[in-house]
Scaffold this motif. Structure first.
Motif, PDB file in Angstrom:
ATOM      1  N   HIS A 260      11.439  31.373  45.236  1.00  6.17           N
ATOM      2  CA  HIS A 260      11.315  29.705  44.997  1.00  6.17           C
ATOM      3  C   HIS A 260      10.100  29.382  44.004  1.00  6.17           C
ATOM      4  N   GLU A 261       9.673  29.947  42.313  1.00  5.19           N
ATOM      5  CA  GLU A 261       8.800  29.271  41.712  1.00  5.19           C
ATOM      6  C   GLU A 261       7.838  28.196  41.644  1.00  5.19           C
ATOM      7  N   GLY A 262       6.815  27.842  41.621  1.00  8.49           N
ATOM      8  CA  GLY A 262       6.031  26.694  41.156  1.00  8.49           C
ATOM      9  C   GLY A 262       4.373  26.774  41.386  1.00  8.49           C
ATOM     10  N   PRO A 263       4.071  25.609  41.918  1.00  6.90           N
ATOM     11  CA  PRO A 263       2.524  25.915  42.882  1.00  6.90           C
ATOM     12  C   PRO A 263       3.367  26.052  44.322  1.00  6.90           C
ATOM     13  N   TRP A 264       1.955  27.238  44.994  1.00  8.89           N
ATOM     14  CA  TRP A 264       2.771  27.751  46.390  1.00  8.89           C
ATOM     15  C   TRP A 264       2.563  26.417  47.213  1.00  8.89           C
ATOM     16  N   GLN A 265       2.318  24.943  47.093  1.00  5.99           N
ATOM     17  CA  GLN A 265       1.708  24.522  47.617  1.00  5.99           C
ATOM     18  C   GLN A 265       2.939  23.682  48.187  1.00  5.99           C
ATOM     19  N   LYS A 266       3.960  23.451  46.791  1.00  2.00           N
ATOM     20  CA  LYS A 266       4.790  22.803  46.875  1.00  2.00           C
ATOM     21  C   LYS A 266       6.370  23.677  46.872  1.00  2.00           C
ATOM     22  N   VAL A 267       6.072  25.018  47.470  1.00  3.05           N
ATOM     23  CA  VAL A 267       7.319  25.418  47.275  1.00  3.05           C
ATOM     24  C   VAL A 267       7.808  26.066  48.760  1.00  3.05           C
ATOM     25  N   ASP A 268       8.527  26.420  49.568  1.00  2.00           N
ATOM     26  CA  ASP A 268       8.379  27.793  50.159  1.00  2.00           C
ATOM     27  C   ASP A 268       9.306  28.671  49.271  1.00  2.00           C
ATOM     28  N   ARG A 269       8.327  30.159  49.186  1.00  2.00           N
ATOM     29  CA  ARG A 269       8.543  30.579  47.811  1.00  2.00           C
ATOM     30  C   ARG A 269       9.364  32.144  48.611  1.00  2.00           C
ATOM     31  N   ILE A 270       9.274  32.936  49.140  1.00  2.00           N
ATOM     32  CA  ILE A 270       9.435  33.889  49.506  1.00  2.00           C
ATOM     33  C   ILE A 270      11.209  34.207  50.457  1.00  2.00           C
ATOM     34  N   TRP A 271      11.944  34.151  50.007  1.00  2.00           N
ATOM     35  CA  TRP A 271      13.893  34.239  50.220  1.00  2.00           C
ATOM     36  C   TRP A 271      14.152  35.907  50.196  1.00  2.00           C
ATOM     37  N   MET A 272      15.194  35.633  50.382  1.00  2.00           N
ATOM     38  CA  MET A 272      16.295  37.162  50.389  1.00  2.00           C
ATOM     39  C   MET A 272      17.223  37.131  50.199  1.00  2.00           C
ATOM     40  N   ILE A 273      18.040  37.443  49.259  1.00  5.31           N
ATOM     41  CA  ILE A 273      19.047  37.801  49.656  1.00  5.31           C
ATOM     42  C   ILE A 273      20.118  38.580  49.550  1.00  5.31           C
ATOM     43  N   HIS A 274      21.856  39.016  50.270  1.00  4.87           N
ATOM     44  CA  HIS A 274      22.230  40.259  49.830  1.00  4.87           C
ATOM     45  C   HIS A 274      23.011  40.335  48.841  1.00  4.87           C
ATOM     46  N   THR A 275      23.642  41.216  47.725  1.00  7.07           N
ATOM     47  CA  THR A 275      24.163  41.325  46.548  1.00  7.07           C
ATOM     48  C   THR A 275      25.630  41.309  46.408  1.00  7.07           C
ATOM     49  N   ASP A 276      25.792  41.000  47.653  1.00  2.24           N
ATOM     50  CA  ASP A 276      27.467  39.796  48.152  1.00  2.24           C
ATOM     51  C   ASP A 276      27.097  38.767  48.061  1.00  2.24           C
ATOM     52  N   GLY A 277      25.869  37.765  47.817  1.00  6.34           N
ATOM     53  CA  GLY A 277      25.627  36.252  48.483  1.00  6.34           C
ATOM     54  C   GLY A 277      25.456  36.018  49.633  1.00  6.34           C
ATOM     55  N   THR A 278      25.609  37.093  50.181  1.00 10.26           N
ATOM     56  CA  THR A 278      25.005  36.265  51.816  1.00 10.26           C
ATOM     57  C   THR A 278      23.956  36.664  52.509  1.00 10.26           C
ATOM     58  N   HIS A 279      23.225  36.098  53.249  1.00  4.92           N
ATOM     59  CA  HIS A 279      22.085  35.871  54.263  1.00  4.92           C
ATOM     60  C   HIS A 279      21.277  35.876  53.138  1.00  4.92           C
ATOM     61  N   ASN A 280      21.936  34.189  52.672  1.00  5.26           N
ATOM     62  CA  ASN A 280      20.749  33.910  51.627  1.00  5.26           C
ATOM     63  C   ASN A 280      19.117  33.489  52.314  1.00  5.26           C
ATOM     64  N   THR A 281      18.327  34.177  53.364  1.00  2.17           N
ATOM     65  CA  THR A 281      17.400  33.845  54.199  1.00  2.17           C
ATOM     66  C   THR A 281      15.731  33.317  53.578  1.00  2.17           C
ATOM     67  N   LEU A 282      15.212  32.637  53.992  1.00  4.66           N
ATOM     68  CA  LEU A 282      13.632  32.335  54.110  1.00  4.66           C
ATOM     69  C   LEU A 282      12.859  33.392  54.851  1.00  4.66           C
ATOM     70  N   ILE A 283      11.872  33.798  53.994  1.00  5.69           N
ATOM     71  CA  ILE A 283      11.438  34.619  54.684  1.00  5.69           C
ATOM     72  C   ILE A 283       9.771  34.144  55.608  1.00  5.69           C
ATOM     73  N   HIS A 284       9.376  33.209  55.463  1.00  3.46           N
ATOM     74  CA  HIS A 284       8.757  32.293  55.420  1.00  3.46           C
ATOM     75  C   HIS A 284       8.170  30.524  55.739  1.00  3.46           C
ATOM     76  N   LYS A 285       8.541  30.090  56.304  1.00  2.00           N
ATOM     77  CA  LYS A 285       8.890  28.688  56.066  1.00  2.00           C
ATOM     78  C   LYS A 285       6.909  27.857  56.511  1.00  2.00           C
ATOM     79  N   ARG A 286       6.264  28.030  55.745  1.00  4.74           N
ATOM     80  CA  ARG A 286       5.484  26.513  55.902  1.00  4.74           C
ATOM     81  C   ARG A 286       5.124  25.994  57.386  1.00  4.74           C
ATOM     82  N   THR A 287       4.252  25.640  57.828  1.00  5.65           N
ATOM     83  CA  THR A 287       4.251  24.316  58.768  1.00  5.65           C
ATOM     84  C   THR A 287       3.036  23.935  58.685  1.00  5.65           C
ATOM     85  N   MET A 288       2.293  24.110  58.046  1.00  2.00           N
ATOM     86  CA  MET A 288       0.828  23.436  57.465  1.00  2.00           C
ATOM     87  C   MET A 288       0.795  22.682  55.863  1.00  2.00           C
TER      88      MET A 288
END
Length: 474
Positions: A260-288
């Protein structure tokens, strides 16, 4: 016969009043950096040449060739001999109108993981469509693959070379709002004879403001894959978030990382998805508040996703890793002057590298303009409380490889190791025009006295302009 460095020394004697003649001279082929003791090489001959973006594979599967780009097209570098050749020619740059990357020119995507091929796109005048091709790195034979959907691009090819992934805007009227879509050919105000720079590795003017506008636009986009044999399109995700930085796993053909692009302090950026469209997963959730994570890349074994993690932004610096199999999280701490715009690593994780940054970058490092070598050291506490959910800590023990004080960091160097770990390769404009540069990981043992020079002083003889700090607007 005079050595290249002797010629450079003689050039330095002349008055810098003739700086144009100095700037047009050919930079030396090799020297030893006086400040680091490491041998440096100019690997490309073409002014304006460039390596790939740091997380995009540039090496042939047999590890013998590296691909780079230049204004005249796609080139190969034979790693053993350092010989280069033009593989796919670019169309001549038009005097006015469209950029060659959108009409006549080639846009390199990635070197294949399975075959000795480089994938690229170019505009096909017959179909009036952006079209995917591949070129054989040995023979140069070019194969047309598939036409892309309207308004679409591709930015990654999967491990078995069957699929490409990209995005497209759902509505034609939104194309003009896209970030970078209307980027000028040259920097505003730059003279017509300005040294050529390395294409998309150069940060555009006002990048921060453009990122804010693009994030706020909420343009409907589609994340998709396209079958490179049949042209079949699979829609993975519809979103009004700004989707970018697509990167297939180097080993799993069904696994795609994106952000998810944009100013990094405004987005949870890093994601992963399978090529069948499943398992759309956030890799790092910001907490601060003001925590940032980005410039993600795959470990070469496909098991770990690595990324720059600042907790919070501009104050504390880590290279973080998330292991997809064990879910173990690792964080290597570094000091402010060790932080880099981009990082990379060897297959066995024994060495890491970084491309540094000037005082205008997010770390505001007073002495950060170096190509760095990092040796990771894990921190172990015997008897300390541990837990499967705990971050596993470590530190980087750093060594300078190249003094980059005369490099203008508006061009991001984008470091990578050679497959045999013997060299770090990057792009630099220290000589004015950009070139592909390499530096030996081991210190030079055979340097002659006239080869040992200050890299910034050497570069200034060809490029008298002193670099200015980049604006911290990202």
């Amino acid at each position: 016969m005079l050595s290249a460095l002797r010629i450079v020394s003689l050039l330095g004697v002349f008055s810098l009043g003739s700086s144009l003649a100095v700037a047009q001279a050919t930079p030396p082929r090799t020297w030893v950096d006086k400040d680091t003791g490491h041998r440096v090489y100019r690997l490309s001959d073409e002014p304006g040449s460039s390596g790939f973006y740091f997380n995009v594979n540039a090496y042939s599967p047999d590890k013998k060739l590296m691909v780079y780009t230049a204004p005249d097209g796609i080139h190969t570098l034979e790693l053993a001999t350092k010989k280069t050749r033009l593989l796919v020619a670019n169309a001549p740059r038009p005097a006015t109108g469209d950029r060659p990357g959108f009409r006549g020119g080639v846009r390199t995507i990635v070197v294949g993981s399975k075959t000795n091929s480089v994938f690229f796109t170019k505009f096909d005048p017959e179909t009036e469509a952006n079209t995917a091709y591949k070129a054989d790195l040995i023979t140069g034979a070019v194969t047309r693959l598939v036409a892309l959907p309207p308004r679409a691009s591709i930015t990654s090819v999967n491990a078995d070379e069957t699929l490409a992934a990209g995005t497209y805007d759902e509505n034609e009227e939104d194309v003009a709002k896209e970030y970078g879509g209307n980027r000028p050919l040259t920097t505003p105000g730059a003279p017509n004879n300005a040294p050529p720079q390395a294409g998309n590795l150069v940060q555009p003017e006002g990048k921060g403001a453009m990122m804010e506008r693009r994030l706020a636009s909420r343009i409907p986009v589609v994340l998709y894959t396209i079958n490179l044999k049949t042209g079949s399109v699979k829609e993975l995700l519809h979103s009004t978030d700004w989707i970018g930085h697509l990167l297939f796993s180097p080993t799993d053909p069904q696994l795609l990382m994106y952000c998810h692009e944009g100013p990094w302090q405004k987005v949870d950026r890093i994601w992963m998805i399978h090529t069948d469209g499943t398992h759309n997963t956030l890799i790092h959730k910001r907490t601060m508040l003001m925590e940032i994570a980005g410039h993600e890349f795959w470990g070469l074994d496909g098991r770990t996703i690595w990324y720059d993690w600042q907790y919070p932004k501009g104050e504390d610096f880590f290279l973080a890793g998330y292991n997809l199999e064990t879910h173990r999280r690792t964080a290597y701490h570094m000091q402010r002057n060790e932080w880099s715009i981009h990082f990379n690593l060897t297959h066995d994780l024994s060495l890491f590298t970084g491309d540094g940054g000037d005082p205008g970058q997010v770390a505001k490092a007073p002495d950060g303009e170096w190509i760095e070598l990092f040796r990771p050291r894990e921190i172990r506490g015997e008897g300390a409380l541990d837990d499967p959910n705990f971050w596993q800590p470590g530190v980087f023990e750093s060594e300078h490889l190249v003094n980059m004080a005369h490099h203008n960091y508006k061009l991001e160097p984008n470091v990578r190791f050679t497959p045999d770990k013997s060299m770090v390769i990057f792009t630099s404009n220290m000589f004015g025009a950009s070139y592909v540069i390499g530096v030996d990981v081991a210190k030079a043992m055979d340097a002659k006295p006239d080869e040992v020079v200050s890299t910034p002083e050497l570069a200034s003889r060809f490029n008298p302009s002193k670099p200015t700090p980049t604006p911290n607007d990202k």
